[in-house]
Design an enzyme around this catalytic site. Structure first.
Site, PDB file in Angstrom:
ATOM      1  N   GLU A   1       0.859  -1.185   0.000  1.00 27.15           N
ATOM      2  CA  GLU A   1       0.000   0.000   0.000  1.00 27.15           C
ATOM      3  C   GLU A   1       0.897   1.237   0.000  1.00 27.15           C
ATOM      4  O   GLU A   1       1.956   1.245   0.606  1.00 27.15           O
ATOM      5  CB  GLU A   1      -0.876  -0.069   1.269  1.00 27.15           C
ATOM      6  CG  GLU A   1      -1.359   1.234   1.840  1.00 27.15           C
ATOM      7  CD  GLU A   1      -2.377   1.940   0.954  1.00 27.15           C
ATOM      8  OE1 GLU A   1      -3.269   1.267   0.401  1.00 27.15           O
ATOM      9  OE2 GLU A   1      -2.255   3.166   0.813  1.00 27.15           O
TER      10      GLU A   1
ATOM     11  N   ASP B   1      -7.082  -4.184  -5.359  1.00 25.27           N
ATOM     12  CA  ASP B   1      -8.228  -3.321  -5.025  1.00 25.27           C
ATOM     13  C   ASP B   1      -7.801  -1.869  -5.227  1.00 25.27           C
ATOM     14  O   ASP B   1      -7.645  -1.111  -4.274  1.00 25.27           O
ATOM     15  CB  ASP B   1      -8.647  -3.585  -3.568  1.00 25.27           C
ATOM     16  CG  ASP B   1      -9.855  -2.750  -3.154  1.00 25.27           C
ATOM     17  OD1 ASP B   1     -10.478  -2.093  -4.016  1.00 25.27           O
ATOM     18  OD2 ASP B   1     -10.182  -2.754  -1.942  1.00 25.27           O
TER      19      ASP B   1
ATOM     20  N   CYS C   1     -13.798  -0.247  -7.730  1.00 26.38           N
ATOM     21  CA  CYS C   1     -14.865   0.721  -7.475  1.00 26.38           C
ATOM     22  C   CYS C   1     -15.203   1.494  -8.741  1.00 26.38           C
ATOM     23  O   CYS C   1     -15.929   2.472  -8.698  1.00 26.38           O
ATOM     24  CB  CYS C   1     -14.446   1.671  -6.355  1.00 26.38           C
ATOM     25  SG  CYS C   1     -12.921   2.548  -6.702  1.00 26.38           S
TER      26      CYS C   1
END
Ligand code: SAH
Length: 468
Positions: free
Chosen positions: A348, A396, A423
């Site tokens: 991340e 993601d 998303c």
């Protein structure tokens, strides 16, 4: 082709679709008009507002034929706000539209074949039983009232930007927000008014308070308040803290973030704890998470559990696999996976989130997950050079999708399965095309409604290697 309509023309049109922004699509002599508030299947009279070369915008005047999917929007400020786009559509119809929107993107952008025996299975959208008050996070812009807004001129207002502008309209209730968040914003505002706090003015660059962020743990009940300010010094800060604590015993963390830049970006680089803890805690499916002010955390915790369970199901783990979780945030999906995998590596870009992720693994006694801060497209290729080979890769990414270098590394690492959580259906479709061309087959896509009454759609997709 000459343009068949002009500004101020009044036209009658059937609505044949809905854009990704939730505007109705009409057509007059082959020319496309976008009409806010109109639904597919309706016939409307509309006044042309603006004409461009390929399309135009029109304002809904009268309804000649109404869609059976039309409902009254329950929110009083729905039309001014723009935060929700689909409140005038029944919830069932929203769920149907979201699935179709995903299918359209897969076909148009991804050139993918959707089920007819051989194509991708796109499931019905997983919806919510109770589709209101689902958000755990409020992020509210503040400004000073102009005369005539129902508030005294010069007093603090906080709410939302009027649709298509940067004028802040005062708001005390948002129907998709948890009541606790509404309550907290209201109280922070009242205290600010009492203490004479000034709000930031975009044009002059003066004034103190820019945004208030409230995040609450649905399971823990803990609340974090973040004051985003244009400058480090908050006059009477002790009184503000005291007032917040007195009014809201559930607040366990009060944080300040300083953003002095002339920008639309909400957060600045400097974050400090004013009172209480640096994090709040929450729980998803029995796993506890520490969440700091700057870390990403899904805003709809109920649907997040449904989404993550689907991701774990698609990963198809038996307890021995090596799994990579790219774009892992505070390690939420990683820890769901770790319960069923041999080893999990999370990556991340936000260092604070990676600190949270490490803390979260320890908090839950999970020892088979490790995390690294950095861009996924840089860290994962290095892991590969170091000999890490994943059986499953979960991604993601943010709305812009995966970096091409990451997709390339996935194709080189050749995991058995790729689970793509997205998303944004358009970048999902684009990236699935790349993976398909590189030897993967998209088996199924599960849309999950994380953002009821808005046009946003979240999806979990399963890809497998074709040569298996
Ligand atoms: N899987 C997590 C976070 C998803 S949001 C969850 O469900 O909570 C996407 C995350 O990607 C954000 O935390 C963002 O900070 C991170 N991100 C953005 N660009 C990145 C990059 N190039 N490499 C790694 N992480 C990135």
């Amino acid at each position: 082709m000459s343009i068949p309509v002009q500004k101020n023309d009044v036209v009658v049109t059937d609505i044949i679709g809905l854009t990704h922004d939730g505007e109705g699509v009409g057509r007059v002599d082959g020319f496309t008009l976008f009409i806010q508030g109109a639904l597919p299947g309706e016939q409307v009279r509309a006044k042309v507002l603006k004409v461009k070369k390929q399309y135009g915008y029109a304002k809904l005047m009268d309804m000649l034929q109404e869609s059976p999917d039309r409902v009254d929007a329950p929110c009083e400020i729905y039309k001014q706000c723009g935060g929700c786009q689909l409140q005038h559509m029944s919830y069932e119809a929203q769920l149907r539209w979201k699935r179709q929107h995903v299918v359209d993107n897969l076909q148009r952008i991804g050139k993918l074949q959707v089920a007819d025996g051989t194509g991708i299975i796109v499931h019905d959208t997983i919806g919510m039983d109770e589709s209101w008050r689902y958000r755990n996070k409020a992020q509210v812009p503040f400004g000073m009232a102009e005369a005539g807004q129902g508030t005294t001129a010069g007093s603090l207002v906080g709410g939302f930007y009027a649709r298509g502008s940067h004028r802040i309209i005062d708001m005390d209730e948002c129907l998709i927000q948890h009541e606790r968040n509404d309550d907290a914003v209201r109280k922070v505002k009242e205290l600010g008014r009492k203490l004479g706090v000034t709000a930031y003015d975009e044009e002059s660059g003066r004034g103190l308070l820019r945004h208030v962020m409230v995040r609450s743990g649905f399971v823990s009940g803990e609340v974090m308040i973040v004051l985003i300010t244009n400058g480090a010094r908050i006059p009477q800060v002790e009184k503000w803290i005291e007032g917040i604590r007195e009014a809201m015993p559930e607040v366990t963390s009060i944080v300040q973030n300083v953003n002095k830049k002339k920008t639309n970006v909400i957060f600045g680089d400097e974050t400090k704890v004013l009172w209480g803890s640096e994090v709040i805690y929450d729980e998803l499916d029995g796993i506890r998470f520490a969440i700091s002010a700057r870390s990403f955390y899904q805003v709809n915790p109920l649907q997040t559990v449904a989404l993550y369970r689907k991701a774990v199901e698609y990963a198809g783990l038996n307890g021995t696999e090596t799994v990579i979780d790219a774009y892992c945030g505070i390690g939420t999906i990683s820890l769901f996976l770790a319960r069923q995998a041999g080893r999990v590596y999370g990556v991340e870009i936000v260092p604070e989130a990676i600190e949270d992720a490490g803390r979260n693994a320890a908090l839950n006694g999970i020892t088979n997950a490790e995390f690294e801060a950095g861009p996924a497209e840089v860290v994962i290729p290095r892991w590969r050079e170091e000999g890490i080979v994943a059986d499953v890769i979960v991604v993601d990414p943010p709305r812009k999708g995966c970096d091409p270098a990451l997709l390339d590394t996935i194709l080189k690492m050749k995991p058995e399965r790729v689970v793509y959580v997205s998303c944004n259906p358009s970048t999902l479709a684009r990236d699935l095309r790349v993976l398909e061309d590189g030897g993967y087959k998209t088996v199924e896509v599960q849309p999950v409604d994380m953002f009821p009454h808005t046009t946003h759609v979240e999806c979990c997709s399963l890809l497998v290697r074709k040569d298996n």
